[in-house]
Design a protein around this motif. Sequence first.
Motif, short mmCIF file in Angstrom:
data_model
loop_
_atom_site.label_atom_id
_atom_site.label_comp_id
_atom_site.label_asym_id
_atom_site.label_seq_id
_atom_site.Cartn_x
_atom_site.Cartn_y
_atom_site.Cartn_z
N PRO A 185 1.50 11.54 7.19
CA PRO A 185 2.71 11.82 6.71
C PRO A 185 3.53 10.33 6.02
CG PRO A 185 2.93 11.92 8.90
CD PRO A 185 1.53 11.59 8.56
N ASP A 186 2.65 9.32 6.23
CA ASP A 186 3.35 8.09 6.32
C ASP A 186 3.41 7.58 4.70
OD1 ASP A 186 4.05 7.72 9.05
OD2 ASP A 186 1.98 7.23 9.34
N LEU A 187 4.27 6.68 4.17
CA LEU A 187 4.02 6.04 2.92
C LEU A 187 4.48 4.61 3.21
CD1 LEU A 187 4.26 5.94 0.10
CD2 LEU A 187 6.71 6.48 -0.01
N ALA A 188 3.68 3.63 2.55
CA ALA A 188 4.17 2.04 2.81
C ALA A 188 4.47 1.62 1.27
CB ALA A 188 2.97 1.60 3.18
N LEU A 189 5.17 1.04 1.14
CA LEU A 189 5.73 0.29 0.00
C LEU A 189 5.96 -1.10 -0.12
CD1 LEU A 189 6.95 0.46 -3.04
CD2 LEU A 189 9.23 0.80 -1.75
N ILE A 211 5.68 -8.87 -11.39
CA ILE A 211 6.30 -7.79 -10.31
C ILE A 211 4.93 -7.00 -9.88
CG2 ILE A 211 7.93 -6.20 -9.60
CD1 ILE A 211 9.72 -7.52 -11.65
N LYS A 212 4.63 -6.87 -8.63
CA LYS A 212 3.75 -6.37 -8.35
C LYS A 212 4.22 -5.00 -7.19
CE LYS A 212 -0.17 -9.71 -8.03
NZ LYS A 212 -0.99 -10.48 -7.19
N CYS A 213 4.02 -3.77 -7.51
CA CYS A 213 4.48 -2.76 -6.63
C CYS A 213 3.28 -2.07 -6.11
CB CYS A 213 5.43 -1.83 -7.20
SG CYS A 213 6.86 -2.26 -8.11
N LEU A 214 3.04 -2.12 -4.76
CA LEU A 214 1.95 -1.50 -4.00
C LEU A 214 2.55 -0.45 -3.14
CD1 LEU A 214 0.96 -5.14 -2.74
CD2 LEU A 214 0.19 -3.96 -4.64
#
Length: 50
Positions: A15-19, A6-9
Motif C-alpha cells: 500500500p506504499d507510494l514513494a515519490l 526535471i525528473k519525477c520518480l
Amino acid sequence: MIQWLIKCLFLITKPDLALGVEDNGIGIAPEYKEQIFDVLKRFYGGDLYQ
C-alpha cells in the motif's frame, strides 16, 4: 540557453507510494531543508516521512 531538467520518480508497492523529484536547479541551502520539508512531516506524520 538554459536546459531545464526535471525528473519525477514513482515507486508503487501497495500500500506504499514513494515519490522523488530531482532537477538541475540551484538547490536548497542545507540550513533551510528542515524548515521546508517540515510541512511534509506535519502533513504525513513524522513516522511516515523520510
